[in-house]
Design a protein around this motif. Structure first.
Motif, PDB file in Angstrom:
ATOM      1  N   MET A   1      36.553  29.217  39.044  1.00  0.00           N
ATOM      2  CA  MET A   1      37.444  30.309  38.274  1.00  0.00           C
ATOM      3  C   MET A   1      39.372  29.956  39.065  1.00  0.00           C
ATOM      4  O   MET A   1      39.456  29.810  40.300  1.00  0.00           O
ATOM      5  CB  MET A   1      37.059  31.404  38.779  1.00  0.00           C
ATOM      6  CG  MET A   1      38.082  33.095  38.011  1.00  0.00           C
ATOM      7  SD  MET A   1      37.541  34.128  37.972  1.00  0.00           S
ATOM      8  CE  MET A   1      35.866  34.713  37.778  1.00  0.00           C
ATOM      9  N   PRO A   2      40.017  29.901  38.392  1.00  0.00           N
ATOM     10  CA  PRO A   2      41.598  29.718  38.397  1.00  0.00           C
ATOM     11  C   PRO A   2      42.066  30.765  39.247  1.00  0.00           C
ATOM     12  O   PRO A   2      41.732  32.046  39.306  1.00  0.00           O
ATOM     13  CB  PRO A   2      42.681  28.791  37.369  1.00  0.00           C
ATOM     14  CG  PRO A   2      41.555  29.263  36.177  1.00  0.00           C
ATOM     15  CD  PRO A   2      39.898  29.353  36.676  1.00  0.00           C
ATOM     16  N   ILE A   3      42.924  30.883  40.791  1.00  0.00           N
ATOM     17  CA  ILE A   3      43.463  31.700  41.359  1.00  0.00           C
ATOM     18  C   ILE A   3      43.699  33.174  40.410  1.00  0.00           C
ATOM     19  O   ILE A   3      43.573  33.912  40.593  1.00  0.00           O
ATOM     20  CB  ILE A   3      44.002  31.295  42.382  1.00  0.00           C
ATOM     21  CG1 ILE A   3      44.407  32.814  43.352  1.00  0.00           C
ATOM     22  CG2 ILE A   3      44.641  30.533  41.750  1.00  0.00           C
ATOM     23  CD1 ILE A   3      43.007  33.149  43.794  1.00  0.00           C
ATOM     24  N   ARG A   4      44.479  32.699  39.575  1.00  0.00           N
ATOM     25  CA  ARG A   4      45.442  33.792  38.853  1.00  0.00           C
ATOM     26  C   ARG A   4      44.769  34.226  38.032  1.00  0.00           C
ATOM     27  O   ARG A   4      44.858  35.571  37.738  1.00  0.00           O
ATOM     28  CB  ARG A   4      46.617  32.311  37.835  1.00  0.00           C
ATOM     29  CG  ARG A   4      47.405  31.524  38.484  1.00  0.00           C
ATOM     30  CD  ARG A   4      47.974  31.266  37.564  1.00  0.00           C
ATOM     31  NE  ARG A   4      49.845  31.032  38.200  1.00  0.00           N
ATOM     32  CZ  ARG A   4      50.893  31.963  37.589  1.00  0.00           C
ATOM     33  NH1 ARG A   4      51.016  31.833  36.484  1.00  0.00           N
ATOM     34  NH2 ARG A   4      51.646  31.496  38.379  1.00  0.00           N
ATOM     35  N   LEU A   5      43.230  33.506  37.708  1.00  0.00           N
ATOM     36  CA  LEU A   5      42.760  34.820  36.631  1.00  0.00           C
ATOM     37  C   LEU A   5      41.847  35.288  37.473  1.00  0.00           C
ATOM     38  O   LEU A   5      41.773  36.578  36.948  1.00  0.00           O
ATOM     39  CB  LEU A   5      41.211  33.740  35.721  1.00  0.00           C
ATOM     40  CG  LEU A   5      40.665  34.344  34.932  1.00  0.00           C
ATOM     41  CD1 LEU A   5      41.869  35.193  33.839  1.00  0.00           C
ATOM     42  CD2 LEU A   5      39.235  32.946  34.399  1.00  0.00           C
ATOM     43  N   LYS A   6      41.670  35.308  38.836  1.00  0.00           N
ATOM     44  CA  LYS A   6      41.174  35.607  39.392  1.00  0.00           C
ATOM     45  C   LYS A   6      41.604  36.928  39.994  1.00  0.00           C
ATOM     46  O   LYS A   6      41.119  38.152  39.800  1.00  0.00           O
ATOM     47  CB  LYS A   6      40.039  34.484  40.860  1.00  0.00           C
ATOM     48  CG  LYS A   6      39.238  35.789  41.777  1.00  0.00           C
ATOM     49  CD  LYS A   6      39.014  34.415  42.671  1.00  0.00           C
ATOM     50  CE  LYS A   6      37.778  35.225  43.648  1.00  0.00           C
ATOM     51  NZ  LYS A   6      37.110  34.756  45.050  1.00  0.00           N
ATOM     52  N   ARG A  68      34.475  27.840  45.868  1.00  0.00           N
ATOM     53  CA  ARG A  68      33.500  26.649  47.396  1.00  0.00           C
ATOM     54  C   ARG A  68      34.519  25.773  46.526  1.00  0.00           C
ATOM     55  O   ARG A  68      34.994  24.973  45.409  1.00  0.00           O
ATOM     56  CB  ARG A  68      31.872  26.788  46.374  1.00  0.00           C
ATOM     57  CG  ARG A  68      31.637  27.509  46.840  1.00  0.00           C
ATOM     58  CD  ARG A  68      30.596  27.752  47.151  1.00  0.00           C
ATOM     59  NE  ARG A  68      29.865  28.764  45.909  1.00  0.00           N
ATOM     60  CZ  ARG A  68      29.028  28.992  44.370  1.00  0.00           C
ATOM     61  NH1 ARG A  68      28.023  28.504  44.759  1.00  0.00           N
ATOM     62  NH2 ARG A  68      29.176  29.576  43.735  1.00  0.00           N
ATOM     63  N   PRO A  69      34.757  24.467  47.563  1.00  0.00           N
ATOM     64  CA  PRO A  69      35.138  22.812  47.224  1.00  0.00           C
ATOM     65  C   PRO A  69      34.216  22.494  45.772  1.00  0.00           C
ATOM     66  O   PRO A  69      32.728  22.689  45.781  1.00  0.00           O
ATOM     67  CB  PRO A  69      35.248  22.455  48.100  1.00  0.00           C
ATOM     68  CG  PRO A  69      34.599  22.832  48.843  1.00  0.00           C
ATOM     69  CD  PRO A  69      33.918  24.431  48.847  1.00  0.00           C
ATOM     70  N   LYS A  70      34.306  21.908  44.987  1.00  0.00           N
ATOM     71  CA  LYS A  70      33.258  20.792  43.693  1.00  0.00           C
ATOM     72  C   LYS A  70      32.968  19.589  44.717  1.00  0.00           C
ATOM     73  O   LYS A  70      33.019  18.863  45.048  1.00  0.00           O
ATOM     74  CB  LYS A  70      34.437  20.816  43.011  1.00  0.00           C
ATOM     75  CG  LYS A  70      34.782  21.757  41.626  1.00  0.00           C
ATOM     76  CD  LYS A  70      35.241  21.942  40.824  1.00  0.00           C
ATOM     77  CE  LYS A  70      36.062  22.779  39.820  1.00  0.00           C
ATOM     78  NZ  LYS A  70      36.648  22.271  39.007  1.00  0.00           N
ATOM     79  N   SER A  71      32.201  19.859  44.622  1.00  0.00           N
ATOM     80  CA  SER A  71      30.719  18.483  45.245  1.00  0.00           C
ATOM     81  C   SER A  71      30.727  17.304  44.023  1.00  0.00           C
ATOM     82  O   SER A  71      31.050  17.209  43.479  1.00  0.00           O
ATOM     83  CB  SER A  71      30.466  18.502  45.223  1.00  0.00           C
ATOM     84  OG  SER A  71      29.494  19.910  46.495  1.00  0.00           O
TER      85      SER A  71
END
Length: 71
Positions: A1-6, A68-71
């Motif tokens: 989720m983008p930080i701005r949306l969060k 979480r970092p994307k794998s």
């Protein structure tokens, strides 16, 4: 989720929490404390004024959790 949306979702949730909590606390106070003395009113509003912090802390904690970092 983008930080701005969060952050937008978190802000809307916090504002909604405060509004709903204030209305519910006022309704409870009017319905249950009409015949009570000033000390009971003071204790109720002191307790209910601090109680909203618990759900607000959960929302704020959710806001600051790193994605979480994307794998």
């Amino acid at each position: 989720m983008p930080i701005r949306l969060k952050k937008l979702i978190g802000t809307v949730l916090l504002v909604a929490l405060v509004i709903v909590y204030a209305v519910v606390a006022t309704i409870v106070a009017v319905a249950q404390l009409s015949q009570s003395g000033p000390l009971v009113h003071l204790l109720f509003f002191l307790f209910s004024g601090l109680l909203w912090v618990l759900p607000a802390m959960g929302i704020i904690k959710w806001l600051i959790i790193e994605p979480r970092p994307k794998s």
